[in-house]
Every structure is written in structure tokens, then in C-alpha cells.
Design a protein around this motif. Structure first.
Motif, short mmCIF file in Angstrom:
data_model
loop_
_atom_site.label_atom_id
_atom_site.label_comp_id
_atom_site.label_asym_id
_atom_site.label_seq_id
_atom_site.Cartn_x
_atom_site.Cartn_y
_atom_site.Cartn_z
N UNK A 98 -53.93 54.01 3.19
CA UNK A 98 -54.40 52.85 3.98
C UNK A 98 -55.71 52.28 3.43
N UNK A 99 -55.60 51.23 2.66
CA UNK A 99 -56.79 50.55 2.12
C UNK A 99 -56.89 49.17 2.73
N UNK A 100 -58.08 48.81 3.19
CA UNK A 100 -58.32 47.48 3.73
C UNK A 100 -58.85 46.55 2.65
N UNK A 101 -59.64 47.14 1.72
CA UNK A 101 -60.30 46.33 0.71
C UNK A 101 -60.46 47.12 -0.58
N UNK A 135 -51.01 40.77 -1.91
CA UNK A 135 -49.74 40.55 -1.20
C UNK A 135 -49.39 41.71 -0.27
N UNK A 136 -49.97 42.88 -0.52
CA UNK A 136 -49.75 44.05 0.34
C UNK A 136 -50.70 44.06 1.52
N UNK A 137 -51.52 43.01 1.63
CA UNK A 137 -52.43 42.90 2.77
C UNK A 137 -53.81 43.50 2.54
N UNK A 138 -54.14 43.80 1.30
CA UNK A 138 -55.44 44.38 0.97
C UNK A 138 -56.34 43.27 0.43
N UNK A 139 -57.54 43.16 0.96
CA UNK A 139 -58.51 42.19 0.49
C UNK A 139 -59.09 42.67 -0.84
N UNK A 140 -59.15 41.81 -1.85
CA UNK A 140 -59.74 42.15 -3.14
C UNK A 140 -60.95 41.25 -3.35
#
Length: 158
Positions: A98-101, A135-140
Motif C-alpha cells: 500500500x503506497x500512497x506516494x 494509473x494504480x492510484x499512487x501519487x508521483x
């Protein structure tokens, strides 16, 4: 319950900025390096262990082991995940970590990379990987040190 407080792409892995600025900023107490080659290099692992401040845990894991490790509770640890390439983060996210960013901090120039943003370089493949992570919902974002303003990588990939 453990928490991933930083996921950073930096081809240097552990260095002065990570040890000082990011550890203090995140209040991190556990560094997890996810890199297959480093995990298999005993000498390099020893050097990395000597670079970590006293009181900070260090694990150097393959992508497969890192994925398993990061999905388990590590107690009260505040974890900084470090990897050399964005591909590692795509693999971790696809495995269920589970990564948010993901923060891009250090991707140096080489013969395969072109300028991406300021002193950050990336190959066409790495750019595509960033898009897949997003695209997987992770902010970069791109942020060298915590005091820098974060730059959203999505806008640079259009």
C-alpha cells in the motif's frame, strides 16, 4: 502498527540527504532498501549498515522479499522505502504494497536517460513506468529534499 512514511526513488540509495533531511522530516526509524542487486551483495550491505545512524533499523531486501516484508506489520516502525528505479515501485504496488506516494529524488543522467526535470533524468521506459504507477492510484512527485516544493510528475508526463 507500522507505516510507510516515505517511498523514494534514488539511484544512490543511502546518502547524506536521506540520512539527515528525510529521516528527520518523516521521523522515520526503519530504512528498507528494495533492490535485488544490493540485497545479494554482502559487501555493499555492510557499507549501507555503517551509513545508517544509530537507532535506525536497516533491511536490504530483494523485490520479492521486500513486497512480503512491507505487507506485514512491523510494529511501531516508521519505514522509509528506498529503491533505485521506478520499476521496483511498480512491482511493489502490483504485489499489493500500500503506497500512497512515490517521491523521485535522485535519478542521474546516463547514456540511456534524458532530462526529465531539472537534474532528474529518465528513460522512455521509466517515464512509462511512472505513468503506470500513477494509473494504480499512487501519487508521483519530484522532491529532492523536504524543504523543496514537490512537483507533480503527472504533469511532466503528458
Amino acid at each position: 502498527m507500522s507505516e510507510i512514511v516515505l517511498a523514494r526513488v534514488d539511484d544512490r540509495l543511502i546518502h547524506g540527504q536521506v540520512m539527515t533531511a528525510w529521516l528527520q522530516y518523516t521521523d522515520g526509524n526503519h530504512i528498507v532498501i528494495v533492490d535485488d542487486a544490493t540485497a545479494k551483495d554482502d559487501f555493499l550491505k555492510t557499507v549501507m549498515k555503517m551509513s545508517v545512524p544509530q537507532g535506525v533499523k536497516l533491511d536490504v531486501l530483494t523485490v520479492e522479499d521486500g513486497s512480503d516484508f512491507l505487507q506485514k506489520d512491523q510494529g511501531s516502525d516508521k519505514i522509509l522505502v528506498l529503491a533505485k528505479t521506478p520499476e521496483v515501485y511498480l512491482q511493489l504496488v502490483e504485489a499489493g504494497v500500500p503506497l500512497k506516494e512515490v517521491i523521485v529524488g535522485g535519478m542521474g543522467a546516463n547514456s540511456d536517460r534524458t532530462k526529465f526535470y531539472k537534474n532528474i533524468s529518465a528513460t522512455d521506459g521509466e517515464r512509462e513506468t511512472f505513468k503506470k504507477i500513477i494509473d494504480k492510484g499512487v501519487n508521483v512527485t519530484i522532491q529532492i529534499v523536504p524543504s523543496d516544493k514537490a512537483t507533480d510528475a503527472a504533469g511532466l508526463l503528458k
